[in-house]
Scaffold this motif. Structure first.
Motif, short mmCIF file in Angstrom:
data_model
loop_
_atom_site.label_atom_id
_atom_site.label_comp_id
_atom_site.label_asym_id
_atom_site.label_seq_id
_atom_site.Cartn_x
_atom_site.Cartn_y
_atom_site.Cartn_z
N THR A 269 2.84 9.60 8.73
CA THR A 269 2.11 8.90 7.67
C THR A 269 1.63 7.53 8.13
OG1 THR A 269 3.44 10.06 6.01
CG2 THR A 269 2.26 8.09 5.28
N ASP A 270 2.44 6.86 8.94
CA ASP A 270 2.10 5.51 9.42
C ASP A 270 2.40 5.43 10.91
OD1 ASP A 270 1.66 2.85 9.92
OD2 ASP A 270 3.00 2.09 8.36
N GLU B 256 0.87 -1.17 0.00
CA GLU B 256 0.00 0.00 0.00
C GLU B 256 0.91 1.22 0.00
OE1 GLU B 256 -3.49 2.26 2.60
OE2 GLU B 256 -2.75 0.28 3.25
N THR C 295 6.20 8.37 11.14
CA THR C 295 4.98 8.14 11.93
C THR C 295 3.89 9.17 11.65
OG1 THR C 295 6.23 9.20 13.72
CG2 THR C 295 5.98 6.81 13.83
N SER D 239 1.73 3.30 13.02
CA SER D 239 1.99 1.95 13.53
C SER D 239 3.48 1.66 13.70
CB SER D 239 1.38 0.90 12.59
OG SER D 239 2.09 0.81 11.37
N LYS E 229 3.13 1.69 3.38
CA LYS E 229 2.60 1.38 4.71
C LYS E 229 3.38 0.20 5.28
CE LYS E 229 -1.73 0.68 7.21
NZ LYS E 229 -1.48 1.83 8.09
N LEU F 255 1.54 5.14 -0.11
CA LEU F 255 0.84 6.36 0.29
C LEU F 255 1.57 7.56 -0.30
CD1 LEU F 255 0.50 5.33 4.05
CD2 LEU F 255 -1.21 5.03 2.24
#
Length: 487
Positions: free
Chosen positions: A350-351, A76, A348, A353, A216, A78
């Motif tokens: 953007t992601d 994925e 972080t 997790s 991701k 982004l």
């Protein structure tokens, strides 16, 4: 076929070989794929230790397509907006957008309508430059400098591709801040903007026109995705195993001998290790009259923090005041920057997790001299330089950074050298004129009929997009070689 190294070039090569119907074994010394797109897990923070900027995802798609898959099947991606935020010591910022109209409006906001017109001219020039270079100079095999000859060489010269990068960019943009935004990319190629060929503005095209993405799960997800596709297509991936030596018969490599003493017979071998390591395996000595020139290195600081700062984008370039002085210090004088320009990546944003809840991850890159250019005891200087970098960032608006750190890891040129990278640089050979295109070490090696090189030390060169192309070009060499042998 044996591919040594499960980095991005090796995995790209493996996928293209598999798509051509070859059987492939991939040896990787680490316990995971990715190569220089490495990983580090520290206290719940999932760190990417290599490249942080993903451009030209269609080249990833090309590798997956070789075995009937696509990027969307495995990753994925982004898009980042802005691709970068450039921050200057006078307090001004420039958000770099991929969208033409949005970026023109940003340039007009920062520097006026005349500069916006100049930006549009520069953008059109970058696009034409990319079209010429990709088909004839990047995604191309070179066997001699004569392969350069052709209509696209004339087009490139007519476009000013052999002028200096800083002059060409300056011909379109007068604002010093904007000039930096569209020329700092030459550092990726290991050359200062006032010395780099304008042809290397193609990197600015990839960043500012084609766009920047983030996978991701982090940049590490690319290696995992490529390896997964290769395994599904039939490749045997052997992690935790290194190539110790090559068994030869005449001008051919007949087997790869692993560190454990296992013999892996092969029709061809593709070496994606650091160029110096590949030449050692092949017992090859360069006949170049002058030694190779290596790119500057980098100090990288990975920080896990319990806070963030509103002025940061996913990628923020914090420019110092003395921009030109930076290159003199790093390249000519072999010193660390007195007025640092830094790349700060906060994935972080953007992601989330990638860090524990309520925490953030920072990747701070400071260009630095390589080990051949400087006499620096990094084991003692590294921690002091770390404190200096943090102090600079705090002075530029990241107040309380040091107190916010909950986990960290420092990487210096000495650490890159301990990983086996020549001159302690992850950026391999500099893209000087004498180390570009057909003058760069070719992906074939004189005296060895069935060994091919891939990776940033060979053609087309340094950078995530180019190493993917390198893998494809290496696979094409192997396929052409086996077809000739069959005839």
């Amino acid at each position: 076929m044996v591919v040594v190294g499960a980095g991005l070039s090796g995995l790209s090569c493996a996928l293209h070989l598999l798509g051509a119907g070859r059987e492939v074994v991939v040896l990787e010394r680490e316990d995971h794929p990715g190569g220089r797109a490495g990983r580090l897990d520290m206290d719940g923070f999932r760190v990417d230790t290599g490249p942080t900027v993903l451009t030209m995802p269609e080249l990833l798609d090309e590798a997956f397509a070789a075995v009937g898959e696509s990027v969307g099947d495995r990753l994925e991606l982004l898009p980042l907006a802005p691709a970068y935020r450039a921050s200057f010591t006078d307090g001004s910022t420039v958000d770099v957008h991929t969208d033409r109209e949005r970026m023109a409006a940003e340039v007009a906001r920062v520097a006026g309508l005349r500069e916006a017109v100049g930006y549009l001219r520069l953008r059109d020039w970058l696009t034409r430059l990319y079209e010429v270079e990709m088909r004839s100079f990047i995604d191309a095999r070179f066997d001699s400098p004569l392969d350069l000859l052709g209509p696209d060489l004339v087009r490139l010269a007519a476009m000013g591709g052999f002028r200096r990068l800083s002059r060409v960019v300056g011909g379109h943009l007068k604002d010093e801040r904007l000039r930096r935004v569209f020329s700092f990319q030459s550092l990726y190629a290991g050359v200062a903007p006032d010395r780099a060929l304008a042809a290397y503005a193609v990197i600015a095209y990839m960043d500012t026109v084609a766009g920047v993405h983030f996978p991701k799960g982090g940049m590490r997800a690319m290696g995992e995705a490529l390896a997964g596709a290769a395994a599904k297509a039939g490749a045997v991936l052997r992690y935790g195993e290194s190539a110790h030596r090559l068994e030869r018969r005449g001008d051919r490599v007949t087997a790869v001998i692993t560190e454990r003493g296992e013999r892996l017979p092969c029709d061809h071998v593709v070496l994606t290790t650091d160029l110096a390591a590949a030449h050692r395996l092949l017992d090859h000595r360069s006949r170049r009259p002058l030694p190779h020139r290596y790119s500057p290195s980098a100090v990288v600081l990975h920080l896990g923090t319990d806070r963030t700062w509103d002025h940061l984008a996913h990628h923020t370039i914090s420019f110092g005041t003395q921009w030109e002085r930076t290159f003199t210090e790093i390249i000519d004088e072999g010193r660390t920057m007195s007025d640092p320009s830094l790349l700060v990546t906060q994935p972080t944003l953007t992601d989330p997790s990638l860090a524990p809840d309520g925490h953030h991850l920072l990747y701070v890159l400071a260009p630095a001299p390589n080990l051949a250019a400087a006499d620096i005891d990094w084991d003692s200087e590294g921690p002091r330089y770390r404190d200096r970098i943090v102090a600079v960032l705090e002075a530029r608006g990241m107040t309380g950074l040091d107190a916010s750190v909950r986990a960290e890891h420092l990487v210096t040129p000495a650490d890159w050298a301990r990983q086996g990278l020549a001159r302690g640089t992850p950026f391999s050979l500099a893209h000087t004129f004498a180390q570009t295109g057909p003058f760069r070490p070719r992906n074939t090696v004189p005296g060895t009929a069935n060994a091919v090189l891939a990776g940033c030390g060979t053609t087309p060169g340094v950078g995530l997009p180019t190493v993917l192309v390198s893998g494809k070009l290496a696979a094409a060499r192997v396929v052409a070689g086996t077809e000739r042998r069959a005839r």
